[in-house]
Design an enzyme around this catalytic site. Structure first.
Site, PDB file in Angstrom:
ATOM      1  CG  ASP A 198       1.835 -12.564  50.640  1.00 42.33           C
ATOM      2  OD1 ASP A 198       0.830 -11.838  50.618  1.00 42.33           O
ATOM      3  OD2 ASP A 198       2.582 -12.675  51.647  1.00 42.33           O
ATOM      4  CG  ASP A 256       2.687  -9.011  48.968  1.00 40.72           C
ATOM      5  OD1 ASP A 256       3.073  -7.964  49.517  1.00 40.72           O
ATOM      6  OD2 ASP A 256       1.510  -9.410  48.993  1.00 40.72           O
ATOM      7  CE  LYS A 275       1.415  -5.576  49.944  1.00 39.11           C
ATOM      8  NZ  LYS A 275       1.380  -6.602  51.016  1.00 39.11           N
ATOM      9  CD  GLU A 280       2.667  -9.389  55.590  1.00 48.54           C
ATOM     10  OE1 GLU A 280       2.759  -9.932  56.708  1.00 48.54           O
ATOM     11  OE2 GLU A 280       1.919  -9.807  54.685  1.00 48.54           O
ATOM     12  CD  GLU A 340      -4.381  -7.101  55.314  1.00 47.01           C
ATOM     13  OE1 GLU A 340      -3.218  -7.076  54.853  1.00 47.01           O
ATOM     14  OE2 GLU A 340      -5.149  -8.075  55.209  1.00 47.01           O
TER      15      GLU A 340
HETATM   16  O1  KIV Z   1      -1.356 -10.092  49.180  1.00 47.80           O
HETATM   17  C1  KIV Z   1      -2.315  -9.316  49.263  1.00 47.80           C
HETATM   18  O2  KIV Z   1      -3.359  -9.498  48.631  1.00 47.80           O
HETATM   19  C2  KIV Z   1      -2.205  -8.164  50.136  1.00 47.80           C
HETATM   20  C3  KIV Z   1      -3.482  -7.455  50.472  1.00 47.80           C
HETATM   21  C4  KIV Z   1      -3.352  -6.711  51.713  1.00 47.80           C
HETATM   22  C5  KIV Z   1      -3.945  -6.579  49.373  1.00 47.80           C
HETATM   23  O3  KIV Z   1      -1.146  -7.824  50.570  1.00 47.80           O
END
Ligand code: KIV
Length: 288
Positions: free
Chosen positions: A52, A91, A120, A122, A189
């Site tokens: 993202d 993401d 992915k 968060e 991160e």
């Molecule tokens: O969206 C992104 O670029 C990420 C980074 C942490 C690689 O999630």
């Protein structure tokens, strides 16, 4: 192609990454947001992240919050059309996994239907329930801990996380909970190197670091950062391997100069007519 540093030509899958952690083989992941970037990255890296970060890097936003499912689908589809051998992870954007389990599973599943191999998202302990549901729907999930950019307003900026003992132990606890919830890997991160190394040691699943030191199972960077395509502030953890901005602008500038001087296009860059048609065209006049 001798300039390519590649570790494998086989299709990379979710279980591949677990095996590579057990074998001590480091994992290379980079972001890509369209087909051109995916074609450059695929022969070189193990994992492509349709991140993202497309928001800041390509779409001109200040942070990742404005990115929608539709935007992420658009970029994911461009990447998967190239049929990469690298594992493609996408993401889940802000608000796509915050409004209930059913909507989260539908959004994550939609990404797999469009060709992603995994998603992915968060967050730590607060995401365990939805991660269990998504994994339960046969959708592989990579967790993301530490500096989580979608929490920029809660963090009060893009700041290194996990520096105090309490924050560090909370992160380790979150990491173990995410593994227990079924995550196949974790992205770490913006955390101290010692903390990322300890998490990597405690977990059986691989960790991929960005601004998290060398002790992770692998590393990720943003495509444009590796190639030096962005001018201005550069985070401490970014190492650029080209001055892409200057190289590309220089090439564009050479072309612009050739257009202005009339040396582009040359005869061999132009299409021609047969002599007969050319003669006839040269003599042709509009009807009066
Ligand atoms: O969206 C992104 O670029 C990420 C980074 C942490 C690689 O999630």
């Amino acid at each position: 192609m001798s300039h390519i540093s590649q570790t494998s030509t086989e299709q990379v899958t979710v279980p591949t990454l677990g095996r590579w952690k057990r074998e001590g083989r480091r994992i290379v992941m980079v972001t890509a947001y369209d087909a051109a970037m995916a074609r450059i990255a695929d022969p070189v890296v193990d994992v492509i992240l349709v991140g993202d970060s497309v928001a800041n890097v390509c779409l001109g936003f200040d942070n990742t919050l404005p990115v929608s499912m539709a935007m992420m689908e658009h970029h994911l589809e461009a990447v998967v059309r190239t049929r990469p051998r690298a594992l493609v992870i996408v993401d889940m954007p802000f608000l796509s996994y915050h409004l209930g389990v059913a909507e989260t599973v539908r959004n994550a599943g939609g990404f797999l239907q469009r060709g992603a191999a995994a998603v992915k998202l968060e967050g730590g302990a607060n995401r365990v329930e939805i991660i269990r549901a998504v994994v339960g729907a046969e959708i592989p999930v990579m967790g993301h801990l530490g500096l989580t950019p979608q929490s920029v307003n809660v963090m009060g900026g893009f700041k290194v996380q996990g520096r105090s003992r309490d924050d560090a132990t909370r992160l380790l606890d979150d990491a173990l909970r995410l593994q227990d919830a079924g995550c196949f890997a974790l992205l770490l991160e913006g955390i101290p190197a010692e903390l990322a190394a300890r998490a990597t040691e405690l977990l059986t699943i691989p960790t991929i670091g960005i601004g998290a030191g060398v002790g992770c199972s692998g590393q990720v960077l943003v495509f444009h950062d590796v190639l030096g395509l962005i001018q201005g502030h550069r985070a401490k953890f970014v190492r650029s391997y080209a001055n892409g901005f200057d190289v590309l602008q220089g090439a564009l500038s050479n072309w612009a100069a050739d257009v202005r001087s009339g040396t582009f296009p040359a005869a061999e860059e132009s299409y021609g007519l047969s002599e007969a048609v050319a003669d006839s065209i040269a003599k042709w006049e509009p009807a009066k």
